[in-house]
Design a protein around this motif. Sequence first.
Motif, mmCIF file in Angstrom:
data_model
loop_
_atom_site.group_PDB
_atom_site.id
_atom_site.type_symbol
_atom_site.label_atom_id
_atom_site.label_comp_id
_atom_site.label_asym_id
_atom_site.label_seq_id
_atom_site.Cartn_x
_atom_site.Cartn_y
_atom_site.Cartn_z
ATOM 1 N N ASP A 22 0.817 -1.212 0.000
ATOM 2 C CA ASP A 22 0.000 0.000 0.000
ATOM 3 C C ASP A 22 0.853 1.265 0.000
ATOM 4 O O ASP A 22 0.325 2.366 -0.120
ATOM 5 N N GLY A 126 -0.624 -0.002 -7.189
ATOM 6 C CA GLY A 126 -1.229 1.133 -6.513
ATOM 7 C C GLY A 126 -1.679 2.239 -7.432
ATOM 8 O O GLY A 126 -2.503 3.073 -7.052
ATOM 9 N N PRO A 133 -6.433 1.436 0.292
ATOM 10 C CA PRO A 133 -5.909 0.064 0.368
ATOM 11 C C PRO A 133 -6.105 -0.657 -0.961
ATOM 12 O O PRO A 133 -7.151 -0.520 -1.616
#
Length: 210
Positions: A22, A126, A133
């Motif tokens: 994350d 990401g 998250p």
Amino acid sequence: MTGPWAPLPDDHPLGGLRPVLDGADAELGHEPSEGFEDRCWVLHAIRDADGRRLRWREVLATAGRRLEDWPHPPSYLLFEGIAGTDAYEGPSDGEIDHETLARLVDVLSRYGPEGPDTPCYAVHAGIERADRPLPARLGRLADAPAHHTTQWENFPANWWAVDGSWFVLTDWDLCATEVFGSAGLIAALLADEELEAVRRPSIAEALARG
């Protein structure tokens, strides 16, 4: 464990990797820096207009280039300016192609604790979900190819055996998939005639050179 890869809650620890995956440093995918004996790159498939699979070295040789001379991880930049490559299919960037994935799963099955039933975590890059998250799933290794086109908009950037025996990265910007694991696993990938696996610099090594 059988069936679709099951979604996991946003707070699932993912074997301790949730904070790393994350984090901002893993926006394009996480590359481990330790914990594995060896690593290599599995090159994504290239096909000509007739659907024939071509080796990267074969394509590069038409322009007098060599993969060994490229100082960076494998990417589409290797093929810039090579006549005729605009008509080729692949190599896919940011996502492993289905054929290569299926063969990679076959090899990984021989090096996981439960063979094709080895449980795996899978997480997207990401860049798709900034500041939130990352969506994660849990499922059987053997089910990975079925999810390539049916369950994900893109195949996950990172997926790995729950027991940590191997780890896979397809960086968002690259045309190859990096595999980390035992010396035996990497030797098997490098020797596999259906895959095109090579030793090239890691992302971290390339960034360190500048």
